[in-house]
Design a protein around this motif. Structure first.
Motif, PDB file in Angstrom:
ATOM      1  N   GLY A  85       0.820  -1.237  -0.093  1.00 20.89           N
ATOM      2  CA  GLY A  85      -0.104   0.024  -0.002  1.00 20.89           C
ATOM      3  C   GLY A  85       0.676   1.106  -0.228  1.00 20.89           C
ATOM      4  N   ILE A  86       2.273   1.320  -0.170  1.00 22.83           N
ATOM      5  CA  ILE A  86       2.893   2.363   0.189  1.00 22.83           C
ATOM      6  C   ILE A  86       4.172   1.951  -0.847  1.00 22.83           C
ATOM      7  N   ASP A  87       4.700   3.352  -1.095  1.00 23.15           N
ATOM      8  CA  ASP A  87       5.825   3.452  -1.856  1.00 23.15           C
ATOM      9  C   ASP A  87       6.766   4.194  -1.264  1.00 23.15           C
ATOM     10  N   VAL A  88       7.753   4.193  -0.517  1.00 20.06           N
ATOM     11  CA  VAL A  88       8.520   5.289  -0.012  1.00 20.06           C
ATOM     12  C   VAL A  88       9.587   5.783  -0.924  1.00 20.06           C
ATOM     13  N   ASP A  89       9.649   7.237  -0.773  1.00 18.11           N
ATOM     14  CA  ASP A  89      10.341   7.926  -1.843  1.00 18.11           C
ATOM     15  C   ASP A  89      11.813   8.346  -1.180  1.00 18.11           C
ATOM     16  N   HIS A  90      11.659   8.743   0.258  1.00 16.74           N
ATOM     17  CA  HIS A  90      13.066   9.349   0.838  1.00 16.74           C
ATOM     18  C   HIS A  90      12.729   9.091   2.207  1.00 16.74           C
ATOM     19  N   THR A 122       0.023   3.735  -2.707  1.00 14.17           N
ATOM     20  CA  THR A 122      -0.484   3.062  -4.119  1.00 14.17           C
ATOM     21  C   THR A 122      -1.983   2.379  -3.975  1.00 14.17           C
ATOM     22  N   GLU A 123      -2.491   2.571  -2.836  1.00 13.54           N
ATOM     23  CA  GLU A 123      -3.999   2.149  -2.894  1.00 13.54           C
ATOM     24  C   GLU A 123      -4.693   3.163  -1.709  1.00 13.54           C
ATOM     25  N   LYS A 124      -5.914   2.825  -1.805  1.00  9.73           N
ATOM     26  CA  LYS A 124      -6.743   3.693  -0.549  1.00  9.73           C
ATOM     27  C   LYS A 124      -6.436   2.994   0.743  1.00  9.73           C
ATOM     28  N   LEU A 125      -5.917   3.874   1.589  1.00  7.80           N
ATOM     29  CA  LEU A 125      -5.600   3.135   3.098  1.00  7.80           C
ATOM     30  C   LEU A 125      -6.267   3.890   4.175  1.00  7.80           C
ATOM     31  N   LEU A 163      -9.170   8.916   5.432  1.00  6.71           N
ATOM     32  CA  LEU A 163      -8.731   8.160   4.594  1.00  6.71           C
ATOM     33  C   LEU A 163      -7.557   8.795   3.389  1.00  6.71           C
ATOM     34  N   LEU A 164      -6.685   7.784   3.377  1.00  2.00           N
ATOM     35  CA  LEU A 164      -5.676   8.290   2.459  1.00  2.00           C
ATOM     36  C   LEU A 164      -5.891   7.544   1.115  1.00  2.00           C
ATOM     37  N   HIS A 165      -6.004   8.521   0.158  1.00  2.00           N
ATOM     38  CA  HIS A 165      -6.480   8.094  -1.312  1.00  2.00           C
ATOM     39  C   HIS A 165      -5.052   7.688  -2.189  1.00  2.00           C
ATOM     40  N   GLN A 166      -5.223   6.650  -3.025  1.00  2.00           N
ATOM     41  CA  GLN A 166      -4.377   6.157  -3.895  1.00  2.00           C
ATOM     42  C   GLN A 166      -3.826   7.392  -4.347  1.00  2.00           C
TER      43      GLN A 166
END
Length: 504
Positions: A85-90, A122-125, A163-166
């Motif tokens: 559900g997540i993609d870490v950038d930094h 990367t998805e609704k969380l 809610l966190l959106h994608q």
């Protein structure tokens, strides 16, 4: 990684604060948020206190999308490594470390950290996880606002305030501390934040980064890093990338490092000790930053002088060096292996020429192109071992063909041949076959498709997958594309069967 002493190798930023202000802020956070590691941070005055939620598996929302991020990236060898559900950038890691007192005091240090993590959903969380094993968290913030959290097994569970959106970008701050010891991996080898008398040795393959910072600890989630590491005056903190600053205040020195190239978490380091730092310039102006323990005799690091030649040698075969710097850490702690920590390879006690070549080659093969699953580790170690074979031949030692023949002289009934190289199991990631049979596979492939296609394949591999990850299936497909040959039987015999190859 190399296992030393065996016949074959085995094993951007947030605003800066001064060290004193940082420690005061961390202390204030602890005062506000005291509690057990498994409880959530308290609410601000006037708010309803937050409560930790029980561990839950991902469940579908009304729209059919999960609202609880998975607790792993899906790697069968390490089910809890990485996060869904997540993609870490930094990662911006602000660490303050107090090493152990002199013996006979316990071999324990103290680490305080603030990890500022920029990630994209990367998805609704409603909740996502980070890997964390050992440190206790006192507070978590999302975009500057305190939020609920819980620590369960290998996981730090973080609840969003809504809610966190994608595709949403958020900044997560995690305040934590730990009494540091000497953690071990599933095979019993030291890894992660390993406490030493003069500091800490930080080497984390395969999933040890979670012992010292909250992280998505799988190679498929690469990110950039910066580090502020504050240690008592007189000690040196060495991390990845380039040294941006060194400043002292009130008996503490802060070392600031910037690592702007995508990096798998297991390759991050924040090693602390009695080091002498030297910087030289390599080919194409690459800074070579070495950290050598002065307690060691000069002979133990003498082979590092070959690094510029090796950089040129491997760049001719694999393409330009992919990172902003290179260098080495040579420590006096006898742990028995070396590791290809990105831009700053680690060596225990001595950096021998063959191992120096092995770890440098990893910067292309393993670091720039990382394994898509841990089952694919032969693509790291096989390439690094074969690189050493080629360097040895270039340097007037045994030819690659002679090294290949030594491997093929191992009897067919030897357990060496029973390892399935492309799927060795989690307890055989660093078995000799991963290294030597992996290298022999590449030499046999070179003979099968010819030198021109082989080195075109090597460069295409790096150019196509550099900065990311790739699998055995990806390698097989690219080898067939570059060579124009059907290599199904070749790869089946060499990497998918637990028997000695006799014909292919």
């Amino acid at each position: 990684m190399d296992l030393l002493g065996s016949t074959s190798p085995a094993r951007r930023s947030t605003p800066r604060v001064s060290p004193s202000r940082r420690r005061a802020s961390a202390a204030a956070a602890l005062v506000l948020c005291l509690g057990l590691a498994t409880t959530a941070a308290g609410a601000a005055p006037g708010e309803q206190p937050d409560r930790a939620q029980p561990a839950e598996r991902a469940q579908p929302s009304e729209q059919g999308r999960p609202v609880l991020g998975d607790d792993g990236a899906g790697d069968p060898y390490f089910p809890l490594a990485g996060n869904g559900g997540i993609d870490v950038d930094h990662y911006s890691l602000d660490l303050t470390y107090t090493p152990p007192e002199a013996a006979p005091a316990p071999l324990e240090g103290h680490l305080e950290g603030v990890a500022t993590i920029r990630l994209t959903t990367t998805e609704k969380l409603r909740r996502f996880n980070l890997d964390l094993r050992g440190p206790e968290v006192s507070q978590v913030r999302i975009d500057g606002k305190r939020t609920r959290f819980a620590q369960v097994e290998n996981e730090l569970q973080v609840w969003a305030r809504g809610l966190l959106h994608q595709g949403e970008e958020v900044e997560v701050e995690v305040f934590y501390e730990a009494t540091t010891t000497r953690p071990t991996d599933i095979e019993g080898a030291l890894y992660g934040w390993v406490t030493t008398r003069d500091g800490a040795m930080v080497v984390s393959e395969p999933d040890g980064s979670a012992t010292w910072f909250p992280v998505s600890d799988h190679p498929t989630d690469k990110a950039t890093y910066d580090f502020e590491i504050t240690v008592p005056d007189g000690l040196v903190a060495v991390a990845n990338g380039v040294l941006e600053d060194e400043s002292s205040e009130d008996g503490w020195t802060t070392w600031t490092w910037d690592a702007p190239d995508p990096m798998a978490a297991y390759l991050a380091t924040a090693t602390v000790g009695d080091f002498e730092l030297t910087t030289t310039t390599g080919p194409d102006g690459i800074p070579i930053i070495d950290a050598i323990d002065p307690a060691l005799p000069p002979a133990n690091s003498a082979d590092l002088t070959r690094t510029p030649e090796m950089l040129e040698f491997f760049a001719e075969r694999y393409g330009p060096y992919p990172f902003v710097s290179y260098g080495a850490i040579v420590d006096d702690d006898s742990v028995g292996y070396a590791l290809e920590t990105q831009t700053r390879s680690f060596f225990s006690v001595r950096a021998r020429e063959g191992t120096v070549a092995h770890e440098l080659a990893h910067q292309w093969m393993g670091n720039h192109v990382s394994p898509g699953r841990w089952a694919d580790i032969w693509l790291n170690e096989g390439w690094a071992s074969y690189s050493t074979w080629m360097w040895n031949e270039h340097d007037g030692d045994a030819t690659a063909q002679e090294s290949f023949e030594q491997v093929m002289a191992i009897p067919a009934d030897n357990g060496f041949w029973s390892v399935v190289v492309a799927d060795p199991g989690s307890l055989c990631l660093f078995c000799g076959a991963i290294y030597d049979r992996g290298a022999a596979t590449l030499h046999a492939l070179r003979g099968e498709i010819g030198d021109d296609a082989f080195f075109e394949l090597a460069q295409q591999w790096v150019a196509t997958y550099g900065g990311g990850t790739a699998t055995t299936a990806d390698f097989e497909a690219l080898a067939e594309e570059v060579s124009g040959q059907d290599l199904t039987t070749f790869f089946d015999v060499w990497v998918h069967q637990p028997v000695k190859p006799t014909e292919w």
